[in-house]
Structures are given as C-alpha cells and as structure tokens.
Design a protein around this motif. Sequence first.
Motif, PDB file in Angstrom:
ATOM      1  N   ILE A 142      22.642  18.460  55.854  1.00  0.00           N
ATOM      2  CA  ILE A 142      22.553  18.381  54.394  1.00  0.00           C
ATOM      3  C   ILE A 142      23.840  17.789  53.829  1.00  0.00           C
ATOM      4  N   GLY A 143      23.756  16.534  53.367  1.00  0.00           N
ATOM      5  CA  GLY A 143      24.912  15.847  52.806  1.00  0.00           C
ATOM      6  C   GLY A 143      25.230  16.318  51.395  1.00  0.00           C
ATOM      7  N   ARG A 144      26.469  16.074  50.993  1.00  0.00           N
ATOM      8  CA  ARG A 144      26.954  16.502  49.673  1.00  0.00           C
ATOM      9  C   ARG A 144      27.121  15.309  48.734  1.00  0.00           C
ATOM     10  N   ASP A 145      27.323  15.614  47.461  1.00  0.00           N
ATOM     11  CA  ASP A 145      27.447  14.603  46.410  1.00  0.00           C
ATOM     12  C   ASP A 145      28.837  14.698  45.783  1.00  0.00           C
ATOM     13  N   ALA A 146      29.632  13.639  45.887  1.00  0.00           N
ATOM     14  CA  ALA A 146      30.998  13.643  45.364  1.00  0.00           C
ATOM     15  C   ALA A 146      31.036  13.773  43.842  1.00  0.00           C
ATOM     16  N   LYS A 147      30.023  13.271  43.140  1.00  0.00           N
ATOM     17  CA  LYS A 147      30.000  13.399  41.680  1.00  0.00           C
ATOM     18  C   LYS A 147      29.889  14.867  41.280  1.00  0.00           C
ATOM     19  N   GLU A 148      29.076  15.628  41.988  1.00  0.00           N
ATOM     20  CA  GLU A 148      28.953  17.056  41.685  1.00  0.00           C
ATOM     21  C   GLU A 148      30.249  17.791  42.011  1.00  0.00           C
ATOM     22  N   LEU A 149      30.901  17.403  43.100  1.00  0.00           N
ATOM     23  CA  LEU A 149      32.193  17.997  43.435  1.00  0.00           C
ATOM     24  C   LEU A 149      33.206  17.702  42.332  1.00  0.00           C
ATOM     25  N   LEU A 150      33.238  16.479  41.845  1.00  0.00           N
ATOM     26  CA  LEU A 150      34.150  16.109  40.765  1.00  0.00           C
ATOM     27  C   LEU A 150      33.866  16.950  39.517  1.00  0.00           C
ATOM     28  N   ARG A 151      32.586  17.164  39.195  1.00  0.00           N
ATOM     29  CA  ARG A 151      32.210  17.975  38.039  1.00  0.00           C
ATOM     30  C   ARG A 151      32.695  19.416  38.212  1.00  0.00           C
ATOM     31  N   LYS A 152      32.574  19.950  39.427  1.00  0.00           N
ATOM     32  CA  LYS A 152      33.041  21.318  39.681  1.00  0.00           C
ATOM     33  C   LYS A 152      34.555  21.419  39.527  1.00  0.00           C
ATOM     34  N   VAL A 153      35.280  20.391  39.966  1.00  0.00           N
ATOM     35  CA  VAL A 153      36.736  20.373  39.787  1.00  0.00           C
ATOM     36  C   VAL A 153      37.064  20.380  38.299  1.00  0.00           C
ATOM     37  N   GLN A 154      36.379  19.546  37.531  1.00  0.00           N
ATOM     38  CA  GLN A 154      36.624  19.493  36.086  1.00  0.00           C
ATOM     39  C   GLN A 154      36.342  20.848  35.428  1.00  0.00           C
ATOM     40  N   ALA A 155      35.267  21.494  35.834  1.00  0.00           N
ATOM     41  CA  ALA A 155      34.929  22.809  35.268  1.00  0.00           C
ATOM     42  C   ALA A 155      35.978  23.847  35.649  1.00  0.00           C
ATOM     43  N   ALA A 156      36.408  23.853  36.896  1.00  0.00           N
ATOM     44  CA  ALA A 156      37.420  24.824  37.338  1.00  0.00           C
ATOM     45  C   ALA A 156      38.734  24.618  36.596  1.00  0.00           C
ATOM     46  N   GLN A 157      39.113  23.363  36.417  1.00  0.00           N
ATOM     47  CA  GLN A 157      40.346  23.092  35.687  1.00  0.00           C
ATOM     48  C   GLN A 157      40.221  23.489  34.214  1.00  0.00           C
ATOM     49  N   TYR A 158      39.058  23.271  33.628  1.00  0.00           N
ATOM     50  CA  TYR A 158      38.843  23.658  32.231  1.00  0.00           C
ATOM     51  C   TYR A 158      38.949  25.171  32.079  1.00  0.00           C
ATOM     52  N   VAL A 159      38.259  25.898  32.940  1.00  0.00           N
ATOM     53  CA  VAL A 159      38.277  27.364  32.877  1.00  0.00           C
ATOM     54  C   VAL A 159      39.705  27.886  33.080  1.00  0.00           C
ATOM     55  N   ALA A 160      40.454  27.271  33.993  1.00  0.00           N
ATOM     56  CA  ALA A 160      41.835  27.703  34.231  1.00  0.00           C
ATOM     57  C   ALA A 160      42.716  27.475  32.998  1.00  0.00           C
ATOM     58  N   ALA A 161      42.448  26.411  32.271  1.00  0.00           N
ATOM     59  CA  ALA A 161      43.259  26.073  31.100  1.00  0.00           C
ATOM     60  C   ALA A 161      42.784  26.760  29.819  1.00  0.00           C
ATOM     61  N   HIS A 162      41.576  27.340  29.851  1.00  0.00           N
ATOM     62  CA  HIS A 162      40.999  27.962  28.653  1.00  0.00           C
ATOM     63  C   HIS A 162      40.495  29.370  28.982  1.00  0.00           C
ATOM     64  N   PRO A 163      41.398  30.324  29.134  1.00  0.00           N
ATOM     65  CA  PRO A 163      40.972  31.698  29.422  1.00  0.00           C
ATOM     66  C   PRO A 163      39.990  32.195  28.353  1.00  0.00           C
ATOM     67  N   GLY A 164      38.976  32.894  28.795  1.00  0.00           N
ATOM     68  CA  GLY A 164      37.987  33.421  27.858  1.00  0.00           C
ATOM     69  C   GLY A 164      36.799  32.500  27.643  1.00  0.00           C
ATOM     70  N   GLU A 165      36.845  31.295  28.228  1.00  0.00           N
ATOM     71  CA  GLU A 165      35.723  30.378  28.131  1.00  0.00           C
ATOM     72  C   GLU A 165      35.138  30.161  29.523  1.00  0.00           C
ATOM     73  N   VAL A 166      33.845  29.880  29.572  1.00  0.00           N
ATOM     74  CA  VAL A 166      33.164  29.585  30.835  1.00  0.00           C
ATOM     75  C   VAL A 166      32.306  28.344  30.651  1.00  0.00           C
ATOM     76  N   CYS A 167      32.037  27.654  31.744  1.00  0.00           N
ATOM     77  CA  CYS A 167      31.261  26.417  31.710  1.00  0.00           C
ATOM     78  C   CYS A 167      29.835  26.694  32.182  1.00  0.00           C
ATOM     79  N   PRO A 168      28.845  26.404  31.338  1.00  0.00           N
ATOM     80  CA  PRO A 168      27.451  26.629  31.736  1.00  0.00           C
ATOM     81  C   PRO A 168      26.977  25.582  32.746  1.00  0.00           C
ATOM     82  N   ALA A 169      25.761  25.744  33.218  1.00  0.00           N
ATOM     83  CA  ALA A 169      25.162  24.800  34.170  1.00  0.00           C
ATOM     84  C   ALA A 169      25.209  23.381  33.619  1.00  0.00           C
ATOM     85  N   LYS A 170      25.496  22.446  34.488  1.00  0.00           N
ATOM     86  CA  LYS A 170      25.529  21.008  34.188  1.00  0.00           C
ATOM     87  C   LYS A 170      26.592  20.630  33.164  1.00  0.00           C
ATOM     88  N   TRP A 171      27.538  21.523  32.882  1.00  0.00           N
ATOM     89  CA  TRP A 171      28.617  21.224  31.945  1.00  0.00           C
ATOM     90  C   TRP A 171      29.402  20.021  32.439  1.00  0.00           C
TER      91      TRP A 171
END
Length: 188
Positions: A142-171
Amino acid sequence: MSSLINTTLKPFKTTAYHNGKFVPVSDADLKGKWSVFFFYPADFTFVCPTELGDVADLYSEFKKLGVEVYSVSTDTHFTHKAWHDASETIKKIQYPMLGDPTHAISRNFGVLIEEEGLALRGTFLVNPEGQIKVAEINDLGIGRDAKELLRKVQAAQYVAAHPGEVCPAKWTPGQKTLAPSLDLVGKI
C-alpha cells in the motif's frame, strides 16, 4: 501495538547518502526542527520508488515549512548510492536517505518485520522537541501520498502554533479550524 504518538524519539546514529556524499546523521541533528521519517522496505523494488519520487517532487514544499525528510530502509548507504545512480526516479531525491542495516531505527519506530529484515511503510512526523506527532504504518503493498503527508505536516504545525485549536478532516491552510468547547458538543 502501543502508540508512539507524543513519545520522544529514541537516540540513533547512522550514515546517509545525501547530495552525492555519505554523511553521519543522528537524533541530535533533528533538535529544534520538524522532521519526517519515511520508512520503506528496500531499494531496487517496485512501490518504493513511486513513493520516494512522489516525496522528491514535493521536497521543496516540505523545506519551505522548515521540515527535513529522511527516507529510511534497512539497506546500507552504499546501496542507496547505487540505487540513486541507477534510477531516474531516485536521482530526483535531494533529501537524506538513511541506511539502517542494524535495524535499530526501524525497530525503534516499530516498523521492522523481524523475520524479513525489512521495514513496513511507516511515516512519522517529529516536532522540534523530538516528539512524534504523526504515526502511520502501511502494509508493504500500500503506497502513500506525499500531498496528504504535506497536509498533515501543515496541520501539525498549525496546531502547535495555535494552542486550543484543532484541524478538522481535510483541513488545509486558510480553512477554518475548531476551538473545542462545551458549546460545540453535538453540534458538528
């Protein structure tokens, strides 16, 4: 299987093939920056070059986010060089290709298939404090998708920089986030 989420990266030392050279890489090199560990079974295989090429195509986007990508297989750094020299797809790679012939790194991340000496397709995002924030493990076919990995990195960085906020699906960056509260319970 216990979760690696929020655990601290275990110490390691290895050699990578990177930009035409053999270079030492250790856990100390990751301190203070975001890192992706992208495990794959073996060089000179079938699904692996499609994944590594996909990540190579988006590598500049990861770098813009301050993220270093480390591909890891149980091959040696010598094998990584040979594959780089032989494959047009792998020649595109500009990120470090870590050798893990002792299997220590693969074992630390829980992706080693002991009886085969190969790694599962594991993807891990490590924050600047050395904590694992994303962990995904796929079976070999089962191969992976780099675009989805990039999106997860962006979400993790956003959450780290904005305590109290969370990113919903497909954010994606620029979209609305959520601020969990009693008022939201049952209203999403």
